[in-house]
Design an enzyme around this catalytic site. Sequence first.
Site, PDB file in Angstrom:
ATOM      1  N   ASP A 212       0.829  -1.208   0.000  1.00 56.72           N
ATOM      2  CA  ASP A 212       0.000   0.000   0.000  1.00 56.72           C
ATOM      3  C   ASP A 212       0.863   1.257   0.000  1.00 56.72           C
ATOM      4  OD1 ASP A 212      -2.838   1.012   0.487  1.00 56.72           O
ATOM      5  OD2 ASP A 212      -1.782   1.957   2.166  1.00 56.72           O
ATOM      6  N   GLU A 267       1.742  -0.335  -4.815  1.00 55.35           N
ATOM      7  CA  GLU A 267       0.824   0.741  -5.185  1.00 55.35           C
ATOM      8  C   GLU A 267       1.634   2.029  -5.255  1.00 55.35           C
ATOM      9  OE1 GLU A 267      -3.240   3.038  -3.840  1.00 55.35           O
ATOM     10  OE2 GLU A 267      -1.659   2.639  -2.412  1.00 55.35           O
TER      11      GLU A 267
HETATM   12  C1  NOJ Z   1      -4.461   3.083  -0.742  1.00 59.31           C
HETATM   13  C2  NOJ Z   1      -5.592   2.144  -0.495  1.00 59.31           C
HETATM   14  O1  NOJ Z   1      -5.953   1.532  -1.700  1.00 59.31           O
HETATM   15  C3  NOJ Z   1      -6.723   2.964   0.095  1.00 59.31           C
HETATM   16  O2  NOJ Z   1      -7.912   2.223   0.199  1.00 59.31           O
HETATM   17  C4  NOJ Z   1      -6.290   3.489   1.436  1.00 59.31           C
HETATM   18  O3  NOJ Z   1      -7.286   4.337   1.936  1.00 59.31           O
HETATM   19  C5  NOJ Z   1      -4.968   4.265   1.333  1.00 59.31           C
HETATM   20  N1  NOJ Z   1      -4.002   3.617   0.530  1.00 59.31           N
HETATM   21  C6  NOJ Z   1      -4.370   4.452   2.708  1.00 59.31           C
HETATM   22  O4  NOJ Z   1      -3.928   3.221   3.212  1.00 59.31           O
END
Ligand code: NOJ
Length: 519
Positions: A212, A267
Amino acid sequence: MTEVPWWRSGVVYQIYPRSFADDGGGDGAALAGGVGVGTLEGVRRRLDHLVWLGVDALWLSPFYRSPMADFGYDVSDHCDVDPVFGTLDDFDRLLAEAHDKGLRVLIDWVANHTSDHHPWFVDSRSSRDSPRRRWYHWRNPAPDGGPPNNWRAAFARDQPAWTLDPTTGQYYLHLFLPEQPDVDWSQRPAVEAMHDVLRFWLDRGVDGFRADAIHAIGKDPDLADDPPARAGTPRSSTNDHPSTHDHLRELRRLVDSYPGQRVMVGEVYLLDTAKVAPYYGDRDELHLAFNFPPLYTPWDAAAWRARLEEVERHLTAVGAWPTWVLGNHDNPRPRTRYGSPARARAAAFLLLGQQGTPFLYAGDELGLEDAVVPPGQAVDPGGRDGCRAPLPWDASPGHGWQTRPWLPWPPGAAARNVEVQRREPASILHLYRRLLATRRASPALSLGTSSVLDAPDGVLAWARATPDDRRVVAVNFTDGPRELDVGPGWTVEVSSDGDGEGRPWTGRLAADQALVLHP
Ligand code: NOJ
């Protein structure tokens, strides 16, 4: 010849556990309050859907202990399952059964921040002298008493990325909610604790991680103000510090030290493909990185052509294997964004026809629209409830859930559910299945090169090729028929409306139609 890793040729299916499936077996009316939440056991019971569909792996969004301020992306214990989702035993059972069925399992790893309830942060905030004080970013107030810099948090646009802790008189940094303090990755003990989290799950047998907000872990040590032009933009979508790359090389070594093609998918929420590319390093950082510009591209052939060309220029040209994402738990679904069932069907080709690893968000294979969530029922601080509506498994009032779920059903769930669509060969669900089978059977589609072809306005066509195999994928983005010349001798292998499959290609695309052609 070196073996091609599964994560290049495979397709990953994203499960948002809260909304996928509960333990099942009821009529959904057991509790009128709407508190039903999907579980790991629910996922296990539905694995045959993934096998039937033909995906290679599943990625589970967070199921860890969490106060749920960000529905699990605020982790208070990285090494345990939140009771609403089940137990560690349930996880082990799910993992073992997925492996038995030939499915790999990726899990989310939230590295940039923890919950403010995490024992690390509880300790950190307890006093300026706490041993873990430096695991998070603490700073004195600015001379006027305000936040230490002008960084903005995500979700609530005008909120600073800092919250003052009255007990110790300092601010802590959070790129997301105040309940999600950022971990300071310049502090070795914190880094090692995060490495231990990875080992905990790798030792249990997971096949990899979706990391993440991984582009955000390295921070400018001076925490300098954002320039005025960027001052209103959440820092979480611009943070791009070189120190992150040192961390990623170390993480890559850790993951690669395990046998069996484990993978780290990052991500990288920097909305520019040229900025995503460095996160692959010299093939020594992330195995795969999300590239989100296509997700935010409208239904327009020229705009899509530009996205494909950027991927070619910035990623494949330097040996970085791309990824494709058209839906996830943070964004309106493709059916909602593109506005019609025909386009939702054609979008399947934009996802599964590309060179790179596709990530398919659960429910997009059913052509689900976002749920309409009345203001009184909205729960997500980021306004993302619509795409998180529960998955309808059948046409019964409870759609295969034993308890009425936490969010309303997506529209048309009486018809748009797994059971009904499985019985209907013309459904979008069957289209996804045919495309996945075609992709798996064709080396050109699963692993071949990609090159954009000349096409009339409103049409995007690209060729996929290996030395022994070829395909053409074409998408008509207009609401009228279009002629496309790709030379003689092509046969329609898959068509988004089912027309002409198995027959010679006529050279004509119907409105919003997409095709895979084989020679
Ligand atoms: C990206 C995640 O996909 C999202 O759902 C989340 O709110 C943020 N990162 C913070 O962790």
